[in-house]
Design a protein around this motif. Structure first.
Motif, short mmCIF file in Angstrom:
data_model
loop_
_atom_site.label_atom_id
_atom_site.label_comp_id
_atom_site.label_asym_id
_atom_site.label_seq_id
_atom_site.Cartn_x
_atom_site.Cartn_y
_atom_site.Cartn_z
N ASP A 139 0.83 -1.21 0.00
CA ASP A 139 0.00 0.00 0.00
C ASP A 139 0.86 1.25 0.00
O ASP A 139 0.61 2.21 -0.74
CB ASP A 139 -0.94 -0.01 1.22
CG ASP A 139 -2.01 -1.09 1.10
OD1 ASP A 139 -2.24 -1.58 -0.02
OD2 ASP A 139 -2.61 -1.43 2.14
N LEU A 142 2.77 1.63 -3.44
CA LEU A 142 1.90 2.06 -4.53
C LEU A 142 1.50 3.51 -4.37
O LEU A 142 1.41 4.26 -5.36
CB LEU A 142 0.64 1.17 -4.58
CG LEU A 142 0.86 -0.28 -5.00
CD1 LEU A 142 -0.46 -1.04 -4.95
CD2 LEU A 142 1.45 -0.36 -6.39
N TRP A 143 1.28 3.95 -3.13
CA TRP A 143 0.95 5.36 -2.88
C TRP A 143 2.12 6.26 -3.25
O TRP A 143 1.96 7.29 -3.90
CB TRP A 143 0.58 5.52 -1.41
CG TRP A 143 0.33 6.94 -0.99
CD1 TRP A 143 -0.70 7.75 -1.36
CD2 TRP A 143 1.15 7.74 -0.13
NE1 TRP A 143 -0.60 8.98 -0.78
CE2 TRP A 143 0.53 9.01 -0.03
CE3 TRP A 143 2.32 7.51 0.56
CZ2 TRP A 143 1.07 10.03 0.75
CZ3 TRP A 143 2.86 8.52 1.33
CH2 TRP A 143 2.24 9.76 1.41
N GLN A 144 3.34 5.86 -2.86
CA GLN A 144 4.52 6.65 -3.20
C GLN A 144 4.74 6.68 -4.70
O GLN A 144 5.11 7.72 -5.26
CB GLN A 144 5.75 6.07 -2.49
CG GLN A 144 5.73 6.25 -0.98
CD GLN A 144 6.92 5.61 -0.30
OE1 GLN A 144 7.65 4.82 -0.91
NE2 GLN A 144 7.13 5.92 0.97
N MET A 145 4.51 5.55 -5.37
CA MET A 145 4.68 5.52 -6.82
C MET A 145 3.65 6.41 -7.52
O MET A 145 3.94 7.04 -8.53
CB MET A 145 4.56 4.07 -7.32
CG MET A 145 5.72 3.19 -6.89
SD MET A 145 5.45 1.43 -7.22
CE MET A 145 5.38 1.43 -9.01
N GLU A 146 2.44 6.46 -6.96
CA GLU A 146 1.41 7.33 -7.53
C GLU A 146 1.79 8.79 -7.37
O GLU A 146 1.62 9.60 -8.29
CB GLU A 146 0.07 7.05 -6.85
CG GLU A 146 -1.09 7.85 -7.43
CD GLU A 146 -2.42 7.53 -6.76
OE1 GLU A 146 -3.38 8.28 -7.00
OE2 GLU A 146 -2.48 6.54 -6.01
N LEU A 147 2.35 9.14 -6.20
CA LEU A 147 2.80 10.52 -5.98
C LEU A 147 3.94 10.86 -6.93
O LEU A 147 3.97 11.95 -7.51
CB LEU A 147 3.26 10.69 -4.53
CG LEU A 147 2.19 10.69 -3.45
CD1 LEU A 147 2.82 10.87 -2.07
CD2 LEU A 147 1.17 11.81 -3.69
N HIS A 149 4.58 9.47 -9.82
CA HIS A 149 4.04 9.58 -11.19
C HIS A 149 3.40 10.95 -11.41
O HIS A 149 3.60 11.57 -12.46
CB HIS A 149 3.03 8.47 -11.43
CG HIS A 149 2.36 8.53 -12.77
ND1 HIS A 149 2.99 8.17 -13.94
CD2 HIS A 149 1.11 8.94 -13.13
CE1 HIS A 149 2.17 8.35 -14.96
NE2 HIS A 149 1.02 8.81 -14.50
N SER A 150 2.64 11.42 -10.42
CA SER A 150 1.99 12.73 -10.54
C SER A 150 3.03 13.84 -10.63
O SER A 150 2.87 14.80 -11.40
CB SER A 150 1.07 12.97 -9.33
OG SER A 150 0.04 12.00 -9.29
N THR A 153 4.77 13.73 -14.24
CA THR A 153 3.96 13.66 -15.46
C THR A 153 3.42 15.02 -15.88
O THR A 153 2.93 15.79 -15.06
CB THR A 153 2.78 12.68 -15.25
OG1 THR A 153 3.29 11.41 -14.86
CG2 THR A 153 1.96 12.54 -16.52
#
Length: 623
Positions: A139, A142-147, A149-150, A153
């Motif tokens: 969890d 994935l949260w860190q990867m989402e941050l 990516h944002s 990008t």
């Protein structure tokens, strides 16, 4: 009444260990590296993983089947190589190793991001025993990867943004070996976008850029790192370029897709793209060199009529705007001035590629600005992040102007007031972050003498940035009252962008140069207040983003207690006084200098350079 007697432990024991272990949701194991048997200390039945209670042999279990995600096998191999190639040293017989990778969970779960920690013990031959733990960090990861990516990008196109593009390409280039197929760096720049954007509006323009990015993605996404590095400028690292024929096919394919017309309200405008290419390693092995040469090739495509591609060649450097030596020098200067006035951007790019010298380019441009707008001083100042100060890097002076680098009390006494006024007037404008004043002496009596001494009655300054970082400023100054025109603001803003992205080196002091960029980035993104202080003068040499975001004004050279807290003397319980002169100890203290009691640690820092400064690194908890 029946009473039950509870035994409350007063020290850490196995019962507490087991209770905490259950709460922590970690799996602990023992790995005998001589027998290759790995056994978990507690039941794995209720865990997220389908591990056996005992793996024998463990190596076959880890490397066989689908336990490790295919993309993480190299990471796992590196992790174990670090351990198996080490031997017992004179002082250390054990070491800790950590890795993050994806392990297969139970059937319905799939792969989970997992952290593995190993405490390995060695003899003179190598590792003999390891104790470890496995943690499910899915969890959080994935949260860190989402941050991430944002943060990386570009919102409109979904491609990498400028900073992320450079970082990803640099990482790829660093891993290349002579056995790998060489890549090519490709810059794709739109032709005719400005006319479409101005005529049809920004929303229509966004649609054009979306079409452009879709075409680039269709051609290059399978084998490329793609980023948007400007409004209508894209970059592609074609990872494997087996032949020039392959490159020709791809470039012609993208040119064909982008050669079109856009129509709105019975107005039809053409659109196409120009491409510049550099080849690894022929034209460079670093991102900077490859980009520089691809950008020069792009300029060649533009000069050939656009809607084509060019591969860099060294002869392009000779195609410049230089004036033949047989011409009269004054006539040559007039030609340069007219070329600069008619197309400043093209002139500067030509000049830079002709000279390959940023100092010459900047110095000449300052003079051309001064003469075009009848100014008395044009200057570029660099910003030192570590001390939060501006220092002059380049200046051009008219016969009426005065250099701020000249010696004398008249100059030196006025500099703090000068910088203070310029900094106080910065604000966001349509042209960038600018500071402007049409009459310095009318801003108050204290500024009148400064205006007379420095021959600076009016000024226009623009911040220079690189990504999110402030790296300096560039400005116009006049000895008479005057307002600055829209044209001057636009030209100064354009020049500031060029300085930030092409011409101006980010100069740092000797201490900051010894801190790697990676180390500074880590400190900048830590939540604690972190600062490096001269123990003799209390001057802060470096302070991180948490400090900078907390403070409203930190200009000038001041001791840390004055700069950070506006105290007239060192903070109560200051740890610097408790540190020895050159010892290696660290001090724990409680400080109340940020408005609430917080814990702090202080360390002596040793720098082997000519400054011979006594420094302390202070890390203080934020609130």
């Amino acid at each position: 009444m029946n009473e039950k007697n509870f035994s409350i432990p007063n020290e850490f024991n196995n019962e507490i260990y087991n209770l905490l272990n259950d709460t922590d949701n970690r799996l602990y194991f023992r790995w005998d590296l001589n027998t290759d048997i790995l056994e978990f200390t507690a039941s794995v039945e209720n865990s997220d993983y389908d591990f056996p209670q005992k793996a024998n042999p463990a190596s076959t279990y880890f490397w066989g089947g689908e336990l490790i995600h295919p993309d993480d096998r190299a990471e796992f191999n590196d992790f174990l190589d670090k351990m198996f190639w080490l031997k017992q040293s004179d002082n250390v017989d054990h070491r800790v190793f950590t890795s993050k990778l994806r392990l297969h969970g139970k059937a319905e779960i799939g792969y989970l991001w997992t952290e593995i920690r190993l405490l390995a013990y060695f003899n003179e031959e190598g590792p003999i025993m390891a104790f470890g733990c496995i943690s499910n960090i899915n969890d959080t990861q994935l949260w860190q990867m989402e941050l991430l990516h944002s943060a990386e990008t570009d919102v409109l196109t979904g491609f990498l943004n400028k900073a992320a593009t450079q970082r990803h390409i640099e990482e790829y280039l660093a891993k290349l070996t002579p056995r790998d197929i060489s890549p090519a760096l490709i810059i794709v720049d739109a032709d005719g976008f400005k006319a479409i954007n101005d005529s049809f509006g920004h929303l229509f323009g966004d649609g054009v850029l979306t079409d452009m990015s879709a075409a680039i993605k269709e051609v290059f996404s399978e084998n490329g790192i793609i980023g948007r590095i400007g409004g209508d400028e894209f970059i592609v690292l074609l990872k494997e370029m087996p032949s020039l024929e392959f490159l020709d096919k791809r470039c012609n394919e993208i040119l064909k897709k982008l050669d079109r017309h856009y129509e709105s309200n019975n107005v039809k405008l053409p659109f196409s793209a120009s491409i510049g290419i550099s080849l690894y390693p022929k034209h460079g092995t670093s991102y900077v060199d490859l980009f520089k040469h691809a950008d020069r090739a792009l300029y060649e495509s533009k000069s050939r009529g656009k809607n084509c591609y060019s591969i860099y060649r060294s002869s392009l450097i000779g195609q410049s705007i230089s004036v033949e030596s047989t011409r009269d020098p004054l006539h040559a200067e007039d030609i340069r001035q007219k070329a600069f006035q008619d197309n400043m951007l093209e002139f500067i790019l030509n000049l830079f590629y002709e000279t390959q010298n940023q100092d010459i380019t900047i110095s000449m441009c300052l003079g051309l600005f001064g003469k075009q707008y009848n100014l008395d001083r044009v200057a570029v100042d660099s910003f030192k992040k570590s001390s939060n100060q501006y220092t002059n890097a380049f200046e051009w002076i008219s016969p009426r102007g005065i250099s701020i680098n000249a010696n004398g009390s008249k100059i030196n006494d006025n500099l703090p007031l000068r910088y203070s006024l310029i900094n106080s007037l910065y604000k966001v404008t349509p042209y960038g972050v600018m500071s402007t004043c049409s009459s310095v002496s009318q801003r108050g009596e204290k500024y009148q003498k400064m205006a007379e001494d420095l021959k600076m009655e009016s000024f226009l300054y623009c911040k220079i940035s690189h990504g999110m970082n402030d790296i300096g400023c560039v400005g116009f100054e006049s000895s008479i009252e005057r307002d600055f025109s829209k044209e001057e603001c636009t030209k100064l803003s354009t020049f500031a962008v060029l300085l930030g992205n092409m011409l101006l080196d980010r100069r740092t002091d000797s201490i900051s140069e010894r801190m790697s960029k990676h180390f500074q980035n880590i400190l900048d993104h830590m939540q604690e207040f972190i600062y490096l202080v001269d123990k003799d003068s209390f001057e802060p040499i470096f302070f991180n983003m948490t400090v900078r975001q907390t403070l409203t004004s930190i200009s000038g050279v001041q001791p840390c207690y004055k700069k950070f807290h506006n105290f007239d003397s060192p903070c109560k319980n200051c740890p610097i006084f408790k540190l020895s002169k050159d010892g290696s100890e660290y001090i724990d203290v409680t400080l109340d200098n940020w408005g609430a009691p917080t814990n702090a640690r202080a360390y002596n820092i040793h720098w082997e350079d000519e400054t011979d400064r006594n420094l302390a690194l202070i890390i203080q908890s934020s609130f």
